[in-house]
Design a protein around this motif. Structure first.
Motif, short mmCIF file in Angstrom:
data_model
loop_
_atom_site.label_atom_id
_atom_site.label_comp_id
_atom_site.label_asym_id
_atom_site.label_seq_id
_atom_site.Cartn_x
_atom_site.Cartn_y
_atom_site.Cartn_z
N ASN A 255 0.83 -1.21 0.00
CA ASN A 255 0.00 0.00 0.00
C ASN A 255 0.86 1.25 0.00
O ASN A 255 0.56 2.24 -0.69
CB ASN A 255 -0.92 0.00 1.22
CG ASN A 255 -2.03 -1.03 1.11
OD1 ASN A 255 -2.38 -1.46 0.01
ND2 ASN A 255 -2.58 -1.45 2.24
N SER A 256 1.93 1.21 0.79
CA SER A 256 2.83 2.36 0.85
C SER A 256 3.49 2.61 -0.50
O SER A 256 3.60 3.76 -0.95
CB SER A 256 3.90 2.12 1.92
OG SER A 256 4.78 3.22 2.02
N ILE A 257 3.92 1.53 -1.16
CA ILE A 257 4.55 1.66 -2.48
C ILE A 257 3.55 2.22 -3.49
O ILE A 257 3.89 3.11 -4.28
CB ILE A 257 5.09 0.29 -2.95
CG1 ILE A 257 6.30 -0.12 -2.11
CG2 ILE A 257 5.46 0.33 -4.43
CD1 ILE A 257 6.77 -1.53 -2.36
N GLU A 258 2.32 1.70 -3.45
CA GLU A 258 1.30 2.17 -4.40
C GLU A 258 0.96 3.64 -4.16
O GLU A 258 0.78 4.40 -5.13
CB GLU A 258 0.05 1.30 -4.28
CG GLU A 258 0.22 -0.10 -4.87
CD GLU A 258 -1.00 -0.97 -4.69
OE1 GLU A 258 -1.89 -0.59 -3.88
OE2 GLU A 258 -1.08 -2.03 -5.35
N ASN A 259 0.88 4.04 -2.88
CA ASN A 259 0.61 5.45 -2.58
C ASN A 259 1.72 6.35 -3.09
O ASN A 259 1.46 7.42 -3.66
CB ASN A 259 0.43 5.64 -1.06
CG ASN A 259 -0.87 5.04 -0.55
OD1 ASN A 259 -1.81 4.86 -1.31
ND2 ASN A 259 -0.91 4.72 0.72
N LEU A 260 2.96 5.92 -2.88
CA LEU A 260 4.10 6.70 -3.34
C LEU A 260 4.13 6.74 -4.87
O LEU A 260 4.37 7.79 -5.48
CB LEU A 260 5.40 6.11 -2.80
CG LEU A 260 6.69 6.83 -3.18
CD1 LEU A 260 6.66 8.30 -2.76
CD2 LEU A 260 7.89 6.12 -2.57
N GLU A 261 3.86 5.60 -5.49
CA GLU A 261 3.83 5.52 -6.95
C GLU A 261 2.77 6.48 -7.50
O GLU A 261 3.02 7.23 -8.45
CB GLU A 261 3.51 4.09 -7.37
CG GLU A 261 3.39 3.88 -8.88
CD GLU A 261 2.95 2.47 -9.23
OE1 GLU A 261 3.33 1.99 -10.31
OE2 GLU A 261 2.20 1.85 -8.44
N ASN A 262 1.58 6.47 -6.88
CA ASN A 262 0.50 7.34 -7.34
C ASN A 262 0.86 8.82 -7.18
O ASN A 262 0.56 9.64 -8.05
CB ASN A 262 -0.78 7.04 -6.56
CG ASN A 262 -1.36 5.67 -6.89
OD1 ASN A 262 -1.08 5.11 -7.95
ND2 ASN A 262 -2.14 5.11 -5.98
N SER A 263 1.52 9.15 -6.07
CA SER A 263 1.90 10.55 -5.83
C SER A 263 2.92 11.02 -6.86
O SER A 263 2.80 12.13 -7.40
CB SER A 263 2.48 10.70 -4.42
OG SER A 263 1.50 10.46 -3.44
N ILE A 264 3.92 10.19 -7.14
CA ILE A 264 4.95 10.57 -8.11
C ILE A 264 4.34 10.70 -9.50
O ILE A 264 4.62 11.66 -10.23
CB ILE A 264 6.11 9.56 -8.10
CG1 ILE A 264 6.85 9.62 -6.75
CG2 ILE A 264 7.08 9.84 -9.24
CD1 ILE A 264 7.91 8.55 -6.58
#
Length: 272
Positions: A104-113
């Motif tokens: 979830n953390s990776i996906e959130n960071l991916e979405n933000s970038i």
């Protein structure tokens, strides 16, 4: 006559390295049938095939060599085997929760970038957010050693309390001070956690749902005043009505080999 196999033959037959077979011998879970006293060569019988299959089964479900040794030493007790398997299942369940949190953390960071690259850095845009909850703290003297020490302690406490290091550092920044005095004054330090983690108490601040003017920057966070000034000018020029204060959330901070920090962060404020 009983058939014996050299360690090299066992290695090829079972797709296990010779060094691994020697390690199993030293550990006491797979002893050779006999060792030639003159040459030191190890010889195995077909009985070892069953032991190797058991070891592979146990390793496939993540058991340690100690646990495998316990099963081998107490092989007649199904209760012992069941207890070890149940314990391993609990460990795996915890790992699944941890891995889902990391995902979830990776996906959130991916979405933000991806979002920052799509809308553009330093380009305000409107975004709808659901209600969000953040853990708040009273210390606000940013860029001081005292602040850094307190922040590190807060992050460690969060990690221990929620068994998670997936958190973002955020700040509430006074709208009035920026508009009236052109000063960036932080009124709260906050930590954003995964959705649904925080409840409702006096340590939690809730950001209401609604449309926010959002502004990404990617720079050294010591230079944030210029971005707040750009944001303020954008609001003034476009005659935009806003509510409350600014919120500054750091999505990802990187540090160069020379110790220079750079952060992808967003500043946002609720539309009236």
């Amino acid at each position: 006559m009983k058939k014996y196999f050299t360690i090299g033959e066992m290695s090829k037959l079972h797709n296990i390295s010779i060094e691994t077979l020697r390690h199993y011998d030293r550990f006491g879970i797979l002893k050779p049938e006999y060792i030639n006293e003159k040459t030191g060569y190890r010889y195995y019988s077909t009985k070892s095939f069953i032991t190797i299959y058991l070891i592979k089964q146990c390793k496939a479900i993540g058991l340690s060599l100690e646990e495998i040794k316990e099963i081998i030493n107490d092989y007649t007790s199904l209760d012992s085997v069941l207890n070890i398997i149940k314990n391993q299942k609990e460990i795996i369940d915890k790992k699944i929760i941890e891995l889902n949190s990391i995902k979830n953390s990776i996906e959130n960071l991916e979405n933000s970038i991806e979002e920052a690259l799509e809308v553009g850095i330093n380009k305000p845009f409107i975004k709808f957010y659901e209600k969000r909850k953040l853990r708040k703290y009273n210390y606000t003297s940013r860029y001081t050693e005292e602040f850094e020490m307190k922040l590190r302690k807060s992050l460690i406490d969060i990690e221990k309390e929620y068994n998670s290091f997936n958190s973002k550092i955020a700040f509430e920044t006074s709208y009035k001070d920026l508009i009236d005095n052109n000063e960036v004054v932080h009124t709260k330090t906050m930590i954003e956690l995964d959705e649904g983690v925080l409840g409702d108490d006096d340590t939690v601040v809730t950001l209401p749902e609604g449309e926010y003017i959002t502004f990404y920057y990617d720079d050294n966070f010591y230079d944030i005043k210029k971005y707040y000034s750009e944001f303020k000018e954008y609001i003034r020029k476009n005659n935009i009505d806003v509510i409350g204060n600014f919120y500054e959330t750091h999505e990802m901070t990187r540090v160069s080999k020379d110790g220079v920090a750079k952060s992808l962060a967003k500043i946002e404020i609720l539309l009236k």
